[in-house]
Motif scaffolding. Structure first.
Motif, PDB file in Angstrom:
ATOM      1  N   SER A 137       0.889  -1.317   0.107  1.00 41.52           N
ATOM      2  CA  SER A 137      -0.114  -0.169   0.039  1.00 41.52           C
ATOM      3  C   SER A 137       1.208   1.207  -0.005  1.00 41.52           C
ATOM      4  O   SER A 137       2.267   1.196   0.196  1.00 41.52           O
ATOM      5  CB  SER A 137      -0.906   0.109   1.238  1.00 41.52           C
ATOM      6  OG  SER A 137      -1.946   1.079   1.228  1.00 41.52           O
ATOM      7  N   PHE A 153      -6.399  -5.371   4.227  1.00 42.78           N
ATOM      8  CA  PHE A 153      -5.251  -5.009   3.147  1.00 42.78           C
ATOM      9  C   PHE A 153      -5.502  -5.567   1.690  1.00 42.78           C
ATOM     10  O   PHE A 153      -4.655  -5.614   0.975  1.00 42.78           O
ATOM     11  CB  PHE A 153      -3.830  -5.423   3.562  1.00 42.78           C
ATOM     12  CG  PHE A 153      -3.564  -5.278   5.065  1.00 42.78           C
ATOM     13  CD1 PHE A 153      -3.246  -4.073   5.611  1.00 42.78           C
ATOM     14  CD2 PHE A 153      -3.813  -6.243   5.806  1.00 42.78           C
ATOM     15  CE1 PHE A 153      -2.947  -3.747   6.919  1.00 42.78           C
ATOM     16  CE2 PHE A 153      -3.468  -5.984   7.254  1.00 42.78           C
ATOM     17  CZ  PHE A 153      -3.256  -4.797   7.778  1.00 42.78           C
ATOM     18  N   TYR A 200       1.848   0.889   5.219  1.00 42.47           N
ATOM     19  CA  TYR A 200       0.549   0.494   5.447  1.00 42.47           C
ATOM     20  C   TYR A 200      -0.453   1.408   6.464  1.00 42.47           C
ATOM     21  O   TYR A 200      -1.278   1.385   6.568  1.00 42.47           O
ATOM     22  CB  TYR A 200       0.595  -0.878   6.105  1.00 42.47           C
ATOM     23  CG  TYR A 200       0.957  -1.999   5.126  1.00 42.47           C
ATOM     24  CD1 TYR A 200      -0.039  -2.716   4.182  1.00 42.47           C
ATOM     25  CD2 TYR A 200       2.397  -2.395   5.277  1.00 42.47           C
ATOM     26  CE1 TYR A 200       0.455  -3.606   3.370  1.00 42.47           C
ATOM     27  CE2 TYR A 200       2.656  -3.258   4.162  1.00 42.47           C
ATOM     28  CZ  TYR A 200       1.797  -4.067   3.516  1.00 42.47           C
ATOM     29  OH  TYR A 200       2.282  -4.985   2.452  1.00 42.47           O
ATOM     30  N   TYR A 203      -3.642   4.339  -4.308  1.00 37.71           N
ATOM     31  CA  TYR A 203      -2.707   3.092  -4.744  1.00 37.71           C
ATOM     32  C   TYR A 203      -3.361   1.766  -4.908  1.00 37.71           C
ATOM     33  O   TYR A 203      -3.080   0.983  -5.777  1.00 37.71           O
ATOM     34  CB  TYR A 203      -1.649   2.974  -3.507  1.00 37.71           C
ATOM     35  CG  TYR A 203      -0.285   2.340  -4.027  1.00 37.71           C
ATOM     36  CD1 TYR A 203       0.410   2.712  -4.881  1.00 37.71           C
ATOM     37  CD2 TYR A 203      -0.498   0.684  -3.769  1.00 37.71           C
ATOM     38  CE1 TYR A 203       1.582   2.150  -5.267  1.00 37.71           C
ATOM     39  CE2 TYR A 203       0.574   0.011  -4.342  1.00 37.71           C
ATOM     40  CZ  TYR A 203       1.629   0.756  -5.294  1.00 37.71           C
ATOM     41  OH  TYR A 203       2.877  -0.002  -5.499  1.00 37.71           O
ATOM     42  N   MET A 204      -4.616   1.712  -4.045  1.00 37.26           N
ATOM     43  CA  MET A 204      -5.541   0.419  -4.471  1.00 37.26           C
ATOM     44  C   MET A 204      -5.865   0.576  -5.686  1.00 37.26           C
ATOM     45  O   MET A 204      -5.929  -0.621  -6.597  1.00 37.26           O
ATOM     46  CB  MET A 204      -6.400   0.487  -3.389  1.00 37.26           C
ATOM     47  CG  MET A 204      -7.427  -0.811  -3.446  1.00 37.26           C
ATOM     48  SD  MET A 204      -8.947  -0.509  -4.682  1.00 37.26           S
ATOM     49  CE  MET A 204      -9.867   0.808  -3.971  1.00 37.26           C
ATOM     50  N   PRO A 217      -3.521   5.667   0.056  1.00 35.19           N
ATOM     51  CA  PRO A 217      -3.731   4.312   0.290  1.00 35.19           C
ATOM     52  C   PRO A 217      -4.987   3.863  -0.756  1.00 35.19           C
ATOM     53  O   PRO A 217      -4.961   2.902  -1.283  1.00 35.19           O
ATOM     54  CB  PRO A 217      -4.394   4.042   1.562  1.00 35.19           C
ATOM     55  CG  PRO A 217      -4.457   5.215   2.254  1.00 35.19           C
ATOM     56  CD  PRO A 217      -3.769   6.190   1.594  1.00 35.19           C
ATOM     57  N   SER A 269      -3.763   4.127   6.361  1.00 36.52           N
ATOM     58  CA  SER A 269      -4.164   2.945   6.203  1.00 36.52           C
ATOM     59  C   SER A 269      -5.306   2.884   5.412  1.00 36.52           C
ATOM     60  O   SER A 269      -5.979   3.635   5.048  1.00 36.52           O
ATOM     61  CB  SER A 269      -4.548   1.982   7.435  1.00 36.52           C
ATOM     62  OG  SER A 269      -5.544   2.816   8.114  1.00 36.52           O
ATOM     63  N   TYR A 270      -5.320   1.785   4.672  1.00 36.53           N
ATOM     64  CA  TYR A 270      -6.435   1.700   3.678  1.00 36.53           C
ATOM     65  C   TYR A 270      -7.944   1.603   4.355  1.00 36.53           C
ATOM     66  O   TYR A 270      -8.826   2.407   3.935  1.00 36.53           O
ATOM     67  CB  TYR A 270      -6.429   0.092   3.182  1.00 36.53           C
ATOM     68  CG  TYR A 270      -7.554  -0.045   1.938  1.00 36.53           C
ATOM     69  CD1 TYR A 270      -7.735   0.839   1.065  1.00 36.53           C
ATOM     70  CD2 TYR A 270      -8.096  -1.406   1.997  1.00 36.53           C
ATOM     71  CE1 TYR A 270      -8.985   0.476   0.309  1.00 36.53           C
ATOM     72  CE2 TYR A 270      -8.987  -1.603   1.043  1.00 36.53           C
ATOM     73  CZ  TYR A 270      -9.535  -0.660   0.122  1.00 36.53           C
ATOM     74  OH  TYR A 270     -10.410  -1.021  -0.735  1.00 36.53           O
TER      75      TYR A 270
END
Length: 348
Positions: free
Chosen positions: A168, A329, A266, A176-177, A173, A243-244
Motif C-alpha cells: 500500500s 489490506f 500500510y 494506490y489500491m 492508500p 491505512s486502507y
C-alpha cells in the motif's frame, strides 16, 4: 497469537519484542502456517478461470510496476500470487491463480472473496515462497509486493515475469489500491473488469456516506484497530488515515482520531491499552478472527482490566467488532464489505 503482517512491520515487531502485526509477506510464527502443496487445478472445477470465449484477447501487453516497465507476449492467464491482497484482486477480475502463497491462511482472513483450494496450488508462505513449486506450475506471471526481499524477486524472475507493487502507500492508500487493480487488469487483459470493480466500490462508498450522514454521523470521530495477546498483555495496532481502512472511514465522512505513528506503506501505528486513554468517546471499530484460533483481544484480552473498563468509548458502548474475514489490506471488494460493516455497526 498474531495477525498476519507485512514483512517490514514484522521486522519492527521482532525488534520491539513482538509488536504489532498486519498483511504482507512475512508469516506470523504464532499463527498456523500451512505450506502443504494443494492439488493441481482440476480442469473440471467450476471456479477455474473463465473459458476461452471469456479469455482476454491475445497480443503483447506492457505495464509499469515498482521496478520498471515490462512487456508480456500476451495477457497473463496462469498467474501465481504471493500476497493475499493481490489474490483478492485477481479473483475480483475473474483470474483464479494457479498458485497461491498460504491458501489456508487466505481463506481464514480473506473470506469476502474466497479461493477454492482445489483450484489453486499452495506454493509455500508469503515470506518464503517455494521456488520449485512455482517452477512446476510454469506460470505466465508472478505477482508480489516489495515486502519480499529484492534477491527473492530476482530468483522469481528466473521462473517467470514478475509484477511487483507495494502493499500500500500511506500517502494515498485509496489511490494506490486503484492503481494496483488497474495494473493487474492491464497485465491480465482484464481492464474492463478492473474498471467495473472500482466503479462498484465508488458506488458503495457513496451509499455509505449517505447512510452515515442520514444517521447524523458525518464528522464523527472513529478509530480502526486490531491486536493480539502475548503473555496476557494486549498489543494494539491502530489504523491511521494512511491505512486502507483508515482512509475509507474518512472517505465516508468521519474523522480518524488516531493520526500519529503510521508506517510509510500500510499506515499502521502501535500502542497498548494504556495508550488508548488518549482517545475520547470515539466510535472504536476493530477486527478479530475466530477462525484463526486467536482470542478476541478487546474482549477476553481486556477482561478485568481497570484501564480498559474506564475508557470513554467502552463505557458509552461505542465499541464495535466488525465481521470476520474482511481483509484489512485487500482491494475494492474488501473495501466495500468494510463500508457495509461500518454502516451496519454504527446505524443499528
Amino acid at each position: 497469537m498474531h495477525l498476519p503482517r507485512p514483512a517490514h512491520v514484522a521486522s519492527l515487531a521482532v525488534a520491539a519484542a513482538l509488536t504489532l502485526t498486519a498483511c504482507g509477506t512475512t508469516e506470523d510464527p504464532a499463527t498456523a502456517d500451512p505450506t502443504t502443496e494443494e492439488p493441481a487445478p482440476d480442469s473440471s472445477d467450476a471456479s477455474e478461470a473463465p473459458d476461452s470465449e471469456d479469455a482476454p484477447a491475445a497480443g503483447p501487453v506492457t505495464f509499469t510496476d515498482e521496478r520498471g516497465e515490462h512487456t508480456l507476449d500476451a495477457p497473463a492467464e496462469d498467474v501465481v500470487a504471493l500476497e493475499w491482497g493481490l489474490t483478492e484482486n485477481l479473483l475480483t477480475l475473474g483470474v483464479v491463480p494457479v498458485g497461491q502463497a498460504d491458501v489456508e491462511g487466505y481463506n481464514t482472513w480473506a473470506t469476502v472473496v474466497p479461493l477454492d483450494p482445489t483450484a489453486t496450488t499452495d506454493v509455500g508462505t508469503r515470506g518464503e515462497p517455494a521456488m520449485s513449486d512455482i517452477t512446476a506450475l510454469d506460470p505466465d506471471l508472478i505477482v508480489t509486493t516489495t515486502d519480499i526481499p529484492e534477491n527473492v524477486i530476482v530468483q522469481l524472475e528466473d521462473i517467470a515475469p514478475v509484477l511487483t507493487v507495494r502493499g500500500s502507500d500511506a500517502e494515498d492508500p485509496l489511490g494506490y489500491m486503484r492503481e494496483t487493480v488497474e495494473l493487474l487488469g492491464t497485465a491480465t487483459g482484464r481492464e474492463a473488469e478492473a474498471e467495473e470493480a472500482l466503479n462498484t466500490f465508488d458506488e458503495k462508498v457513496a451509499e455509505g456516506q449517505a447512510a452515515l450522514a442520514e444517521a447524523g454521523l458525518e464528522g464523527a470521530e472513529f478509530t480502526m484497530a486490531d491486536g493480539w495477546i502475548v503473555n496476557g498483555v494486549v498489543s494494539v495496532r491502530m489504523y491511521t488515515p494512511g491505512s486502507y481502512f483508515g482512509a475509507i472511514g474518512e472517505e465516508l465522512g468521519m474523522v480518524n482520531a488516531w493520526t500519529e505513528g503510521g508506517d510509510p506503506d500500510y499506515g499502521l501505528a502501535q500502542t497498548d491499552i494504556e495508550g488508548l486513554t488518549a482517545l475520547g468517546d470515539v466510535q472504536f471499530l476493530y477486527v478479530a478472527n475466530d477462525a484463526s484460533g486467536e482470542a478476541d483481544p478487546f474482549a477476553a484480552g481486556v477482561e478485568g482490566n481497570a484501564i480498559w473498563e474506564q475508557l470513554p468509548f467502552v463505557t458509552s458502548g461505542n465499541l464495535h467488532r466488525l465481521p470476520d474475514g474482511i481483509w484489512m489490506f485487500g482491494g475494492p471488494e474488501s473495501g466495500a464489505a468494510y463500508v457495509d460493516a461500518i454502516v451496519e455497526s454504527l446505524t443499528q
